[in-house]
Write an enzyme that holds these catalytic residues in place. Structure first.
Site, PDB file in Angstrom:
ATOM      1  N   HIS A 108      -3.571  -5.181   0.584  1.00 42.21           N
ATOM      2  CA  HIS A 108      -2.972  -5.755   1.802  1.00 42.21           C
ATOM      3  C   HIS A 108      -3.003  -7.285   1.764  1.00 42.21           C
ATOM      4  CE1 HIS A 108      -2.403  -2.021   4.038  1.00 42.21           C
ATOM      5  NE2 HIS A 108      -3.481  -1.609   3.403  1.00 42.21           N
ATOM      6  N   CYS A 156       0.837  -1.200   0.000  1.00 43.18           N
ATOM      7  CA  CYS A 156       0.000   0.000   0.000  1.00 43.18           C
ATOM      8  C   CYS A 156       0.881   1.263   0.000  1.00 43.18           C
ATOM      9  CB  CYS A 156      -0.976  -0.046   1.164  1.00 43.18           C
ATOM     10  SG  CYS A 156      -2.465   0.883   0.813  1.00 43.18           S
ATOM     11  N   GLU A 169      -1.305  -9.331   3.377  1.00 38.46           N
ATOM     12  CA  GLU A 169      -1.104  -9.943   4.698  1.00 38.46           C
ATOM     13  C   GLU A 169      -2.425 -10.353   5.353  1.00 38.46           C
ATOM     14  OE1 GLU A 169      -0.757  -6.764   3.937  1.00 38.46           O
ATOM     15  OE2 GLU A 169      -1.296  -5.417   5.582  1.00 38.46           O
TER      16      GLU A 169
END
Ligand code: GLN
Length: 547
Positions: free
Chosen positions: A519, A380, A521
């Site tokens: 994102h 990001c 993750e």
């Protein structure tokens, strides 16, 4: 109709209720059941989107675009069940719904009260998706006895009472403090917190007791007697080396059996623990170590980047290597040469973030990774900084920057290579927002599809050319600079389906340099590491081999 497990905590906060809930979810799955996990937070914020990560930890984003508590991240990592907007609620949201209804006249002039109006609103929330799963696990934030939590406890009391007997149970977490002077574990705080529950009409069916020391049989029996819980339902919870040990540890202590017994489910289906045995095998039998520098701003509190830390661990598990991540304050690089700090690492990660502070340092970190051929993952803001670095140092856009920083300072200092997006397409709908819509819920949030360029590194990493990832940002890389940047070797290898929004960039002649606008993750799991993290760690491991 789902069976409900309510999870509450007593004595002190931070007992690991979220982890216990997530582990129970995993254990019920291991017995063949479907589950959904939910978080009810007593605070008055309408959602955690505007809460400081320093204070509250990471904001976890769901596919359907809700900004939720980091506990939902644990739930997903342990069960693989994607959370939804309707899996997280705060007192603030409940009250705001009630007040909105009152303003609309829905209550027909009645006096609005905590009971029944607020409690009804909570119960309505609890019932969502009731028919979809075997078990609904609802964790109540805070500690029993907190003023803010009372309406939730009252709503649960009513809820349990209104449903058929045996359809809902309560699992209560407490702490057994150890007095070194007398060498004893003390059960009194647990007794008091159960009394507190009883005084509001609730009684635990299962007690999970956190303790730093082994709980002797005699103390277990005492807790059972005084707290009116079966002895087998007093479950010890000892400190663990890693959170991923929780399902196996709780299973060994009999948590899943106690829960099934409390529901009267007999014979209980046999558990299959293969998934968690494999996870533990990968964690404990790792060979070698890979060092990753995370160059960020919220370095004081690791919880602010919880999912990144976890995803890196998963990436290590995929490669059977330990990942040691170290947080480095980006601002240091605004004063000092990054080389002495970053040379020790096999890879560099620049995470997401908001605001200008530290960004020049992040740009330096991206430059260092590019020039020294060190694997780089920009997430990001970390992607935006990599693009700005490329624009300034390779494409000759010397004043390249992000509109975000000009907005913050109220001055026009940069050429907006990263700009404020006000209109975009989600699925087949147009989303619009005004320039001053900038607090809470006005970001590009939730899952979006990206199309990956055939033959690119990311297409290879994903093994696919159509992906879906979660977003949480306001600013975007301006497509206007694509040609200029691609000429220098920064490839726009992932784009929104309409081709307007850059989703992924990568350096063509670099061993591993990828920036993503989303994102990744958030979607990584210990038993299914995210491909980007798995390959990032693999690339870092290669660096080690060169050393
Ligand atoms: N601040 C940037 C934006 O809003 C990046 C956000 C993030 O990293 N999540 O676009």
């Amino acid at each position: 109709m789902a069976r409900y497990v309510f999870i509450t905590g007593g004595v002190v906060s931070s007992l690991g209720k979220g982890l216990a809930s997530a582990a129970l979810g995993a254990l019920l799955q291991a017995r063949g059941y479907s589950v959904r996990l939910r978080k009810l937070d007593p605070y008055l914020n309408v959602d955690p989107g505007t809460m400081s990560p320093f204070e509250h930890g990471e904001v976890f984003v769901t596919d359907d675009g809700a900004e939720t508590d980091l506990d939902l991240g644990h739930y997903e990592r342990f069960t693989g069940v994607h959370a939804r907007k309707t899996d997280s609620i705060s007192s603030g949201r409940i009250y705001s719904n009630v007040l909105e209804k009152e303003r609309r006249g829905d209550y027909l002039g009645k006096t609005i009260q905590v009971i029944p109006h607020v409690t009804n609103e909570i119960k309505e929330f609890l019932r969502i998706g009731d028919n979809e799963v075997d078990f609904m696990l609802c964790e109540i934030g805070g500690t029993v006895g907190d003023i803010e939590g009372l309406p939730f406890f009252e709503a649960i009391r009513q809820f349990i009472h209104e449903r058929p007997r045996g359809q809902s149970i309560l699992m209560h977490l407490t702490l057994l403090p150890y007095l070194a002077a007398s060498g004893e574990l003390k059960t009194k705080p647990t007794q008091h917190s159960v009394k507190e529950l009883q005084s509001i009409g609730l009684a635990p069916d299962v007690l999970v007791c956190r303790s730093e020391h082994p709980i002797p049989e005699k103390e277990r029996a005492k807790i059972a007697l005084f707290c009116n819980v079966r002895e087998e339902a007093v479950i010890p919870a000892y400190d663990l080396k890693t959170i991923y040990e929780a399902p196996l540890a709780y299973h060994k202590e009999g948590l899943d059996q106690a829960v099934l017994d409390a529901f009267g489910i007999a014979p209980a289906p046999k558990p299959n623990m293969d998934r968690w045995e494999d996870v533990m095998d990968r964690l404990t039998n790792a060979e070698g170590e890979v060092r990753v520098a995370i160059v960020g701003k919220y370095t004081q509190l690791e919880d602010a980047y919880k999912s990144i830390a976890e995803a890196l661990t998963h990436g290590g598990m995929a490669n059977r290597v330990r990942v040691k991540s170290e947080w480095i304050d980006a601002e240091i690089f605004e004063r000092e040469d990054p080389a002495p700090y970053l040379e020790r690492f096999h890879a560099i990660l620049v995470p997401g973030g908001f605001g200008e502070r530290g960004t020049e340092g992040k740009i330096k970190a991206a430059q260092f990774a590019r020039e020294k051929n060190i694997p780089y993952l920009g997430i990001c803001l970390g992607m935006q900084m990599a693009v700005i670095e490329a624009a300034r140092n390779k494409a000759g856009v010397t004043k390249a920057g992000s509109e975000e920083f000009d907005h913050e300072k109220g001055a026009k200092r940069f050429e907006p290579v990263v700009y404020h997006l006000k209109e975009w397409v989600q699925g087949n709908q147009m989303v619009q927002r005004k320039a001053d819509d900038d607090k809470g819920g006005t970001m590009r949030l939730g899952a979006y599809t990206a199309h990956l360029k055939e033959g690119s590194k990311v297409a290879h990493v994903y093994g696919d050319t159509v992906i879906e990832e979660r977003h949480r940002h306001r600013y975007e890389v301006d497509i206007k600079y694509r040609e200029k940047l691609e000429k220098c070797g920064l490839i726009f290898s992932g784009m929104s389906p309409d081709g307007r929004l850059p989703e992924i960039v990568e350096w063509k002649d670099h061993p591993w340099f990828i920036g993503v606008q989303f994102h990744p993750e958030l979607k990584s799991k210990p038993f299914a590491p995210h491909p980007l993290f798995a390959d990032f760690v693999r690339a870092a491991k290669e660096v080690e081999r060169l050393v």
